[in-house]
Design a protein around this motif. Structure first.
Motif, PDB file in Angstrom:
ATOM      1  N   LEU A  47      -9.285  -5.734   0.603  1.00 46.18           N
ATOM      2  CA  LEU A  47      -9.206  -4.463   0.242  1.00 46.18           C
ATOM      3  C   LEU A  47      -8.691  -3.613   1.143  1.00 46.18           C
ATOM      4  O   LEU A  47      -9.325  -3.426   2.253  1.00 46.18           O
TER       5      LEU A  47
ATOM      6  N   ALA B  18      -7.571   1.769  -3.674  1.00 49.32           N
ATOM      7  CA  ALA B  18      -8.262   0.758  -2.714  1.00 49.32           C
ATOM      8  C   ALA B  18      -9.330   1.731  -1.976  1.00 49.32           C
ATOM      9  O   ALA B  18     -10.614   1.296  -1.777  1.00 49.32           O
TER      10      ALA B  18
ATOM     11  N   THR C 208       0.810  -1.302  -0.159  1.00 47.99           N
ATOM     12  CA  THR C 208       0.104   0.127  -0.075  1.00 47.99           C
ATOM     13  C   THR C 208       0.775   1.186   0.075  1.00 47.99           C
ATOM     14  O   THR C 208       2.036   1.133   0.362  1.00 47.99           O
TER      15      THR C 208
END
Length: 251
Positions: free
Chosen positions: A157, A137, A112
């Motif tokens: 997610l 996301a 991320t």
């Protein structure tokens, strides 16, 4: 050129890229290195090109990230930077590939990183990351995006914590600035603009986030530095005196 990883054994003698071109910034290095040293036990990784330039990647398990996200099982990239003469030579790809390989070796679900649809100061380039396979996301006001690179199609997610999505604080009078030592410049420039505001008799509260828990509860996704005015988000750019004066004039 080789890639160097900073560790507790070499951090005192190795540079951290961000301030090597700015002699005035050298006084800020100690705060950043102290912050990093405290994070190594949490799994922080900092890799840079063996060169005098800003070419580096910094990442940490998302559960330990100083960022208000829910991303258990992911690796979170704090900062990813390739600048100047080093652009376009594949160094960014090398650093990202090493990060991916490391995350996979550690059994992570993916990566991320914070970004934005249009390029913003101190946020990673979304266009580049999306070419590398990242997807959006989640989103937070006013323009933050949480990008992710899943390693499996069914990976859960990631998302922002709800407290970080509205781009608001509960304080609706004056300025509030949240910051950490994740960037070497904040310890210098955060107090500087507080002093400027106080000289003008403007209400200003400086909030230094001293722990992961405090950072994960921050009302902004960018905990390194986020300025609010009358309860609304203003900028995540680390402001010089001139830039803060420009903001004051606009407000």
């Amino acid at each position: 050129m080789n890639i160097i990883q900073l560790t507790p054994d070499n951090i005192d003698r190795e540079h951290i890229c961000c301030v090597i071109a700015d002699k005035k910034g050298e006084t800020c290095v100690s705060s950043k290195k102290a912050w990093m040293s405290d994070r190594f036990a949490d799994g922080l990784v900092f890799k840079r090109l063996d060169a005098r330039g800003k070419v580096f990647i910094e990442y940490i398990p998302a559960e330990k990230a100083w960022c208000p996200i829910h991303a258990d099982g992911y690796m979170h990239i704090n900062c990813f930077w390739v600048s100047g003469q080093f652009k376009g030579q594949g160094y960014g790809s090398r650093l990202l590939e090493e990060c991916i390989a490391d995350a996979k070796a550690k059994g992570k679900l993916g990566l991320t990183i914070l970004s934005s649809p249009k390029k913003q100061p101190f946020l990673s380039d979304a266009a580049y990351l999306k070419k590398k396979g990242f997807f959006v996301a989640d989103r937070a006001e006013p323009y933050f995006e949480l990008l992710y690179l899943p390693f499996e199609a069914d990976a859960p997610l990631p998302r922002f914590r709800e407290t970080a999505k509205p781009g608001k604080t509960d304080e609706d009078q004056g300025f509030v600035l949240y910051y950490t030592n994740q960037c070497p410049y904040t310890d210098k420039y955060a107090p500087l603009i507080r002093d400027m505001a106080q000289e003008r008799h403007l209400p200003f509260r400086l909030v230094k986030l001293e722990s992961m828990e405090e950072a994960q509860a921050c009302p902004s996704p960018f905990t390194t530095y986020s300025l609010f005015y009358n309860g609304s988000f203003v900028t995540q750019e680390i402001l010089s005196e001139k830039k803060f004066s420009d903001i004051l004039a606009k407000l």
